[in-house]
Motif scaffolding. Sequence first.
Motif, mmCIF file in Angstrom:
data_model
loop_
_atom_site.group_PDB
_atom_site.id
_atom_site.type_symbol
_atom_site.label_atom_id
_atom_site.label_comp_id
_atom_site.label_asym_id
_atom_site.label_seq_id
_atom_site.Cartn_x
_atom_site.Cartn_y
_atom_site.Cartn_z
ATOM 1 N N THR A 43 -34.567 87.271 94.393
ATOM 2 C CA THR A 43 -34.076 88.456 93.686
ATOM 3 C C THR A 43 -35.116 89.004 92.716
ATOM 4 O OG1 THR A 43 -31.821 87.568 93.822
ATOM 5 C CG2 THR A 43 -32.211 89.358 92.246
ATOM 6 N N GLY A 44 -35.681 88.120 91.893
ATOM 7 C CA GLY A 44 -36.640 88.543 90.872
ATOM 8 C C GLY A 44 -37.901 89.141 91.469
ATOM 9 N N ASN A 45 -38.476 88.461 92.456
ATOM 10 C CA ASN A 45 -39.730 88.947 93.033
ATOM 11 C C ASN A 45 -39.526 90.189 93.888
ATOM 12 O OD1 ASN A 45 -42.057 87.047 92.320
ATOM 13 N ND2 ASN A 45 -40.475 85.599 92.912
ATOM 14 N N LEU A 46 -38.398 90.267 94.602
ATOM 15 C CA LEU A 46 -38.105 91.487 95.359
ATOM 16 C C LEU A 46 -37.892 92.679 94.430
ATOM 17 C CD1 LEU A 46 -35.780 90.433 98.334
ATOM 18 C CD2 LEU A 46 -38.137 91.267 98.433
ATOM 19 N N THR A 47 -37.313 92.412 93.250
ATOM 20 C CA THR A 47 -37.128 93.474 92.259
ATOM 21 C C THR A 47 -38.477 94.006 91.783
ATOM 22 O OG1 THR A 47 -35.032 92.500 91.501
ATOM 23 C CG2 THR A 47 -36.124 94.061 90.015
ATOM 24 N N ILE A 48 -39.407 93.090 91.478
ATOM 25 C CA ILE A 48 -40.743 93.498 91.054
ATOM 26 C C ILE A 48 -41.427 94.300 92.154
ATOM 27 C CG2 ILE A 48 -43.069 92.665 90.484
ATOM 28 C CD1 ILE A 48 -41.217 92.339 88.173
ATOM 29 N N ILE A 49 -41.336 93.835 93.390
ATOM 30 C CA ILE A 49 -41.956 94.528 94.518
ATOM 31 C C ILE A 49 -41.368 95.919 94.685
ATOM 32 C CG2 ILE A 49 -42.203 94.516 97.041
ATOM 33 C CD1 ILE A 49 -42.324 91.428 96.853
ATOM 34 N N THR A 50 -40.042 96.010 94.601
ATOM 35 C CA THR A 50 -39.363 97.300 94.761
ATOM 36 C C THR A 50 -39.743 98.271 93.657
ATOM 37 O OG1 THR A 50 -37.476 96.191 95.809
ATOM 38 C CG2 THR A 50 -37.122 98.430 94.995
ATOM 39 N N LEU A 53 -43.146 99.712 93.961
ATOM 40 C CA LEU A 53 -43.282 100.597 95.120
ATOM 41 C C LEU A 53 -42.664 101.971 94.874
ATOM 42 C CD1 LEU A 53 -42.567 98.223 98.153
ATOM 43 C CD2 LEU A 53 -44.719 99.407 97.667
ATOM 44 N N VAL A 54 -41.516 102.006 94.168
ATOM 45 C CA VAL A 54 -40.763 103.264 94.054
ATOM 46 C C VAL A 54 -41.012 104.017 92.754
ATOM 47 C CG1 VAL A 54 -38.947 102.341 95.541
ATOM 48 C CG2 VAL A 54 -38.683 102.183 93.054
ATOM 49 N N ASP A 55 -41.411 103.320 91.686
ATOM 50 C CA ASP A 55 -41.577 104.005 90.406
ATOM 51 C C ASP A 55 -42.983 104.613 90.294
ATOM 52 O OD1 ASP A 55 -42.184 104.235 87.371
ATOM 53 O OD2 ASP A 55 -40.025 103.875 87.464
ATOM 54 N N PRO A 56 -43.099 105.915 90.058
ATOM 55 C CA PRO A 56 -44.425 106.554 89.990
ATOM 56 C C PRO A 56 -45.272 106.094 88.805
ATOM 57 C CG PRO A 56 -42.681 108.102 89.364
ATOM 58 C CD PRO A 56 -42.001 106.883 89.905
ATOM 59 N N HIS A 57 -44.620 105.566 87.744
ATOM 60 C CA HIS A 57 -45.362 105.105 86.578
ATOM 61 C C HIS A 57 -46.009 103.736 86.793
ATOM 62 C CE1 HIS A 57 -42.314 107.935 84.870
ATOM 63 N NE2 HIS A 57 -43.383 108.373 84.211
ATOM 64 N N LEU A 58 -45.663 103.078 87.882
ATOM 65 C CA LEU A 58 -46.197 101.748 88.169
ATOM 66 C C LEU A 58 -47.170 101.782 89.350
ATOM 67 C CD1 LEU A 58 -42.954 99.570 87.777
ATOM 68 C CD2 LEU A 58 -44.595 100.270 86.027
ATOM 69 N N PHE A 64 -50.197 97.021 91.245
ATOM 70 C CA PHE A 64 -50.529 96.733 92.639
ATOM 71 C C PHE A 64 -50.767 95.232 92.814
ATOM 72 C CE2 PHE A 64 -53.996 95.916 95.661
ATOM 73 C CZ PHE A 64 -53.430 96.396 96.842
ATOM 74 N N PHE A 65 -51.541 94.650 91.907
ATOM 75 C CA PHE A 65 -51.799 93.204 91.964
ATOM 76 C C PHE A 65 -50.532 92.410 91.649
ATOM 77 C CE2 PHE A 65 -56.296 94.537 90.843
ATOM 78 C CZ PHE A 65 -56.790 94.298 92.120
ATOM 79 N N LEU A 66 -49.729 92.900 90.705
ATOM 80 C CA LEU A 66 -48.483 92.213 90.364
ATOM 81 C C LEU A 66 -47.541 92.196 91.568
ATOM 82 C CD1 LEU A 66 -46.586 90.851 88.378
ATOM 83 C CD2 LEU A 66 -45.917 93.114 87.536
ATOM 84 N N ARG A 67 -47.467 93.306 92.304
ATOM 85 C CA ARG A 67 -46.622 93.363 93.501
ATOM 86 C C ARG A 67 -47.077 92.327 94.535
ATOM 87 N NH1 ARG A 67 -47.041 98.390 94.454
ATOM 88 N NH2 ARG A 67 -48.662 98.481 96.031
ATOM 89 N N ASN A 306 -34.440 102.922 85.185
ATOM 90 C CA ASN A 306 -34.442 104.159 85.983
ATOM 91 C C ASN A 306 -33.899 103.911 87.385
ATOM 92 O OD1 ASN A 306 -35.600 105.496 83.810
ATOM 93 N ND2 ASN A 306 -37.690 105.319 84.608
ATOM 94 N N LEU A 307 -34.264 102.747 87.954
ATOM 95 C CA LEU A 307 -33.787 102.410 89.300
ATOM 96 C C LEU A 307 -32.271 102.195 89.298
ATOM 97 C CD1 LEU A 307 -34.496 101.763 92.252
ATOM 98 C CD2 LEU A 307 -34.827 99.375 91.558
ATOM 99 N N VAL A 308 -31.771 101.505 88.275
ATOM 100 C CA VAL A 308 -30.325 101.269 88.165
ATOM 101 C C VAL A 308 -29.585 102.598 88.012
ATOM 102 C CG1 VAL A 308 -28.504 100.258 86.737
ATOM 103 C CG2 VAL A 308 -30.571 98.933 87.224
#
Length: 317
Positions: A43-50, A53-58, A64-67, A306-308
């Motif tokens: 759950t935690g790592n998929l959240t970070i990946i998501t 990927l979707v937030d323009p500020h990230l 990219f390396f964190l993902r 923002n995602l929530v």
Amino acid sequence: MQKSEMQNHTRITIFIIRGLTDDPQLQVFLFVFMCLTYILCITGNLTIITLTLVDPHLKTPMYFFLRNFSFLELLFTTTCIPRYLYNISTGDNSVTYNACITQIFFVTFLASTKFFLLTVMSYDRYVAICKPLHYTTIMSSKVYNFLLLSCWVSGLIVVLPPLSICLQLEFCDSNVIDHFGCDPSPLLKISCSDTSFLDRMILIFTAVLLIITLVLVVLSYGHIIHTILRFPSVQQRKKAFSTCSSHMIVVSMTYGTCIFIYIKPPGEEHLALNKIVSVLVTSVAPVMNPFIYALRNKQVIQAFKNLVKRITHISKI
């Protein structure tokens, strides 16, 4: 009987994983604990990946390396935990030779790649803080993709030479691996081949990997700390330290546990403690890392909010 004297033996192709304990009640506790940590890890790592990927500020090299680090953690824990959960739930502790070697390959390959990626992440923070005006030029998409590819290739280079020799080992006496999964150290102990050269090779490769990557990380953070301390504003110093603190915590945890496992005096008394530390490395650390990065990073927290909001808004339509 000496290994060299063993003749006319039948080659072992099935191993028995001893596990962490024979106590049924403790096994139930371990199953629940590791099942929960695995779900949290996913759950935690998929959240970070998501989010990255979707937030323009990230959409920066740091995220990219964190993902990719979260993706590595997902793969790493998945190579270990589900198999052990299966062993506990079914009581079937057997594993084939091919499956065991495959697990060893992925565990060592992913772990080695993780150290190189942590080093690259440290370099990214060095460029961002020490050379901010040239950051976008130095850390272009071509450069950070190349650095990521280099991490994976380097991890493969580190693993392949010892593994190629490991494939030539013979197992003809005991087939019980005293661990909760297929691990190189207990596997070498039950081989009837001469493993002295392979033992030295693994120790040298591990030491070189740890020393080289750790020196590069220390150099990066040495320059970072030196630069931050020269900032005139206290607020600037706090902000700069906050962007590095999460990574420094993860680096300390990763290197500390690995050094404890591999750079230690020999002795059977370390075996039980090593298994406990291995459980922490494969189940607890992959859970903690995304929370460490998320809870100490305002951009990640805002991206999650923002995602929530976006998901809540869509659900109301």
